[in-house]
Design an enzyme around this catalytic site. Structure first.
Site, mmCIF file in Angstrom:
data_model
loop_
_atom_site.group_PDB
_atom_site.id
_atom_site.type_symbol
_atom_site.label_atom_id
_atom_site.label_comp_id
_atom_site.label_asym_id
_atom_site.label_seq_id
_atom_site.Cartn_x
_atom_site.Cartn_y
_atom_site.Cartn_z
ATOM 1 N N PRO A 80 -0.612 0.661 -10.675
ATOM 2 C CA PRO A 80 -0.373 1.887 -9.900
ATOM 3 C C PRO A 80 -0.942 1.814 -8.489
ATOM 4 C CG PRO A 80 -0.961 2.462 -12.131
ATOM 5 C CD PRO A 80 -1.118 0.966 -12.024
ATOM 6 N N CYS A 81 -0.107 2.219 -7.521
ATOM 7 C CA CYS A 81 -0.489 2.062 -6.114
ATOM 8 C C CYS A 81 -1.104 3.316 -5.512
ATOM 9 C CB CYS A 81 0.735 1.673 -5.288
ATOM 10 S SG CYS A 81 2.043 2.934 -5.271
ATOM 11 N N GLN A 82 -1.028 4.467 -6.204
ATOM 12 C CA GLN A 82 -1.474 5.721 -5.592
ATOM 13 C C GLN A 82 -2.902 5.687 -5.066
ATOM 14 O OE1 GLN A 82 -0.011 5.355 -8.550
ATOM 15 N NE2 GLN A 82 1.402 7.013 -9.036
ATOM 16 N N PHE A 118 -4.393 3.528 -3.463
ATOM 17 C CA PHE A 118 -4.507 2.807 -2.197
ATOM 18 C C PHE A 118 -3.449 3.226 -1.187
ATOM 19 C CE2 PHE A 118 -5.647 0.011 -5.769
ATOM 20 C CZ PHE A 118 -7.010 -0.078 -5.545
ATOM 21 N N SER A 119 -2.536 4.121 -1.588
ATOM 22 C CA SER A 119 -1.403 4.471 -0.744
ATOM 23 C C SER A 119 -1.770 5.527 0.277
ATOM 24 C CB SER A 119 -0.249 4.987 -1.627
ATOM 25 O OG SER A 119 0.781 5.517 -0.834
#
Length: 411
Positions: A103-105, A107-108
């Site tokens: 999951p990228c959230q 670091f987004s």
């Protein structure tokens, strides 16, 4: 499992698979997906529907997407290597490629950027643990570009990326990282993502060279094709279904009326030490797309960019158009609510970009030497961004911490 069409192809294990964007591209490059996993129930329903529909793999005669793939619904933490191997395979079986994007959230830039302090930010460790158990020949890891400068709890910009590289090196893998823009490879979308190749006992794959450029026609990039624009893309799409079309209503009509393509309604940001008038940007839900450029990054939200037709009428890009911008075949019927469909689309890896990466992995498997590889140095721009982020944090860190505290108090 259909052995004639699957077992003869190099094997892929897919983690954090989502709606399957990465798998689409890798299967087009010639891989067979042995197993795929995701925690989201609607993503798994999408993949189950794909299996039911037996969608042909473009460029692979006789192959269909996710043919015989074991679909595993659940958290990565709950998985063991034996869950991901083909049924009946012994403990010595290893896939050619392990691929996924935790999951990228965390670091987004579109999220709260809590990074490794967010429990989801530690899921890459589960990815590493399963890599250690499966010992794949090659690894493909994907994430948002914000990971390049993401800070560890001690405040070191780039610390998270260093930790990721160290974690793979500790289990015997050399790594190579790069930021790639899907538009530079023929996708009608400006989507920049971080990719990592890792190898254990063969040459590290190289990243593909761009085939397209914003500046095609410049003598320095004369061999490259021009970017594929959003206007060109839309001209090849079917008319959207009436039920998928969203038009502006109420105050939005006035707010959007005078916007120039490529601009939006401004959103005042945080007042910072070096930006006393505020760090402003465009509101994500009020941006008018420029049809002469590739689309902006497709987000995991129900508020994609607006487009204006020749007669001046405004509408949002539909979820089906956003799925096509992400490289999903038209037959790929996403499951769940409209909000879930947009989330699955925005969280996916752009499939055309994935196919280009898959070709480089395939080259390594078919022709790579058996060697003990060494990690490649950071791209030069990574070091510059890490240094700039450290300097910028010194200037504005206190302002941002105070602003975050206020937002969290406000709920």
């Amino acid at each position: 499992m259909n052995t004639s069409n699957s077992e003869r192809r190099p094997t892929l294990v897919s983690l954090f698979s989502g709606a399957g964007g990465l798998d689409i591209g890798l299967e087009r490059a010639g891989f067979h997906t042995v197993s795929a996993n995701d925690f989201d129930a609607n993503c798994m329903k999408t993949l189950e529907e794909v299996q039911r529909r037996q969608i042909p793999v473009r460029g692979q005669t006789g192959a269909v997407h996710l043919e015989g793939t074991r679909l595993l619904h659940g958290s990565a933490e709950s998985l063991k290597a034996s869950d991901l191997r083909p049924e009946g395979a012994n403990s010595r079986w290893r896939p050619d490629v392990l691929a996924g994007g935790p999951p990228c959230q965390p670091f987004s830039s579109a999220g709260r950027q809590k990074g490794i302090e967010d429990p989801r930010g530690k899921l890459f460790l589960e990815f590493v643990a399963l890599a250690d158990q499966l010992k794949p020949r090659l690894i493909l890891f994907e994430n948002v570009r914000g990971l390049v400068t993401a800070k560890t709890p001690d405040g070191e910009p780039g610390g998270v990326l260093r930790l990721i590289r160290q974690s793979f090196e500790e289990i015997g893998y050399a790594t190579r990282f790069k930021l790639l823009n899907a538009a530079d490879f023929g996708a009608p979308q400006r989507r920049i993502r971080l990719f990592m190749f890792a190898a254990r006992d063969r040459d590290l794959p190289q990243f593909p060279e761009p085939t397209h450029s914003k500046d095609a026609g410049d003598t320095l990039v004369g061999s490259l094709k021009p970017w594929v624009t959003l206007g060109e893309f839309l001209s090849g799409q079917p008319e959207p279904a009436p039920e998928d079309v969203v038009v502006p209503t109420g105050s939005l009509i006035e707010e959007m009326a005078d916007l120039v393509p490529g601009t939006g309604v401004k959103s005042m940001g945080i007042v910072e030490a070096n930006r006393p008038s505020g760090h402003w940007g465009y509101r994500q839900d009020r941006f008018l797309a420029d049809l002469s450029l590739p689309a902006r990054t497709i987000r995991a939200a129900t508020t994609p960019d607006w487009v204006k037709s020749k007669d001046g009428a405004l509408r949002r890009l539909t979820w089906r158009e956003c799925a096509a911008l992400q490289g999903f075949p038209r037959e790929w019927e996403l499951q769940g609510t409209v909000a879930s469909k947009f989330r699955q689309i925005g969280n996916a890896v752009q499939a055309d970009m994935a196919e280009k990466l898959g070709a480089m992995l395939m080259d390594s498997i078919s022709g790579g030497r058996r060697v003990v590889p060494r990690s490649a140095p950071w791209p030069p721009e990574f070091n510059k961004w890490m240094a700039y982020t450290a300097m910028e944090h010194q200037t504005n860190g206190e302002h941002r911490a105070a602003a975050r505290a206020q937002r969290e108090q406000a709920g």
